[in-house]
Design a protein around this motif. Structure first.
Motif, PDB file in Angstrom:
ATOM      1  N   SER A  95      17.517  42.794  30.695  1.00 47.08           N
ATOM      2  CA  SER A  95      17.780  42.235  29.367  1.00 47.08           C
ATOM      3  C   SER A  95      16.465  42.075  28.615  1.00 47.08           C
ATOM      4  CB  SER A  95      18.457  40.869  29.504  1.00 47.08           C
ATOM      5  OG  SER A  95      17.539  39.934  30.064  1.00 47.08           O
TER       6      SER A  95
ATOM      7  N   GLU B 267      15.382  39.380  27.434  1.00 39.50           N
ATOM      8  CA  GLU B 267      14.763  38.150  27.924  1.00 39.50           C
ATOM      9  C   GLU B 267      13.932  38.418  29.177  1.00 39.50           C
ATOM     10  OE1 GLU B 267      16.275  34.033  29.906  1.00 39.50           O
ATOM     11  OE2 GLU B 267      17.305  34.652  28.075  1.00 39.50           O
ATOM     12  N   VAL B 268      14.474  39.196  30.105  1.00 37.59           N
ATOM     13  CA  VAL B 268      13.729  39.532  31.321  1.00 37.59           C
ATOM     14  C   VAL B 268      12.493  40.351  30.965  1.00 37.59           C
ATOM     15  CG1 VAL B 268      13.807  40.891  33.457  1.00 37.59           C
ATOM     16  CG2 VAL B 268      15.686  39.347  32.896  1.00 37.59           C
TER      17      VAL B 268
ATOM     18  N   GLN C 221      10.830  40.231  28.241  1.00 39.55           N
ATOM     19  CA  GLN C 221       9.859  39.337  27.625  1.00 39.55           C
ATOM     20  C   GLN C 221       9.109  38.550  28.699  1.00 39.55           C
ATOM     21  OE1 GLN C 221      11.455  36.468  24.848  1.00 39.55           O
ATOM     22  NE2 GLN C 221       9.473  36.126  23.930  1.00 39.55           N
ATOM     23  N   GLN C 222       9.813  38.081  29.716  1.00 41.28           N
ATOM     24  CA  GLN C 222       9.180  37.338  30.803  1.00 41.28           C
ATOM     25  C   GLN C 222       8.194  38.223  31.568  1.00 41.28           C
ATOM     26  OE1 GLN C 222      13.433  35.486  31.644  1.00 41.28           O
ATOM     27  NE2 GLN C 222      12.061  35.093  33.338  1.00 41.28           N
TER      28      GLN C 222
ATOM     29  N   TYR D 128      10.463  46.792  25.025  1.00 37.86           N
ATOM     30  CA  TYR D 128      11.758  46.955  24.346  1.00 37.86           C
ATOM     31  C   TYR D 128      11.968  48.402  23.926  1.00 37.86           C
ATOM     32  CZ  TYR D 128      11.751  41.820  23.792  1.00 37.86           C
ATOM     33  OH  TYR D 128      11.720  40.479  23.997  1.00 37.86           O
TER      34      TYR D 128
ATOM     35  N   GLN E 248       3.902  32.553  18.660  1.00 37.95           N
ATOM     36  CA  GLN E 248       5.365  32.508  18.599  1.00 37.95           C
ATOM     37  C   GLN E 248       5.844  32.031  17.226  1.00 37.95           C
ATOM     38  OE1 GLN E 248       7.373  33.907  20.816  1.00 37.95           O
ATOM     39  NE2 GLN E 248       5.450  34.482  21.813  1.00 37.95           N
TER      40      GLN E 248
END
Length: 167
Positions: free
Chosen positions: A55, A57-58, A60-61, A74, A107
């Motif tokens: 995903s 989110e993953v 990004q981590q 991405y 951010q």
């Protein structure tokens, strides 16, 4: 740079190879990266081998743990369109790479940037919601309370400079 085939499962191998290369450049073991990114070791291994599609989110981590641009991941994963979003990706990468900003500032700046893109019809959900760019200005009042323009009245006035009056 090699062209990317965005949006198909063939990219997963490309993503996995890229992640493995970045992990090795950072001199991290698979287990170390998994711990730093907060994902399981087997799951990260499957991503590197092109067996799983992570995903956003993953990604990004993992990007944060590797200290690389999440947007680059991405694109490689087919989440962002490389051609259409190239300027956006480059802008985000520059913001994330700026050593003079701390993580919180980066951010916040990215959130402001994204809000402006959405307002101007370029955001992630903007394709469905935004009026065409040549739409009449009478719809401009929508969302005008979020960020005042240079001629907008200010509330409170404590921080406002002197105002010119007509006449």
């Amino acid at each position: 740079m090699a062209s990317l085939n965005v949006g198909n499962l063939g990219n997963l191998g490309n993503l996995g190879e890229y992640l493995r290369e970045q992990r090795r450049n950072a001199q991290l073991s698979l287990r170390q990266l998994a711990d730093a990114a907060g994902v399981s070791n087997p799951y990260l291994s499957q991503i590197e081998r092109g067996l799983r599609k992570p995903s956003a989110e993953v990604l990004q981590q993992v990007a944060k743990a590797l200290r690389i641009s999440a947007e680059t991941l991405y694109v490689r994963a087919g989440i962002l369109d490389a051609e259409r979003d190239r300027d956006d990706v480059e802008t985000r990468a520059v913001i994330l790479a700026d050593p003079s900003l701390n993580e919180r500032q980066k951010q916040v700046l990215l959130q402001i940037y994204e809000s402006f893109r959405k307002e101007n019809g370029f955001g992630a959900d903007a394709d469905d919601e935004a009026p065409p760019r040549d739409a009449p200005a009478d719809g401009a009042a929508e969302g005008a309370d979020s960020i005042p323009g240079p001629d907008a009245p200010t509330s409170g006035g404590s921080d406002a400079g002197p105002r010119q009056t007509a006449g």
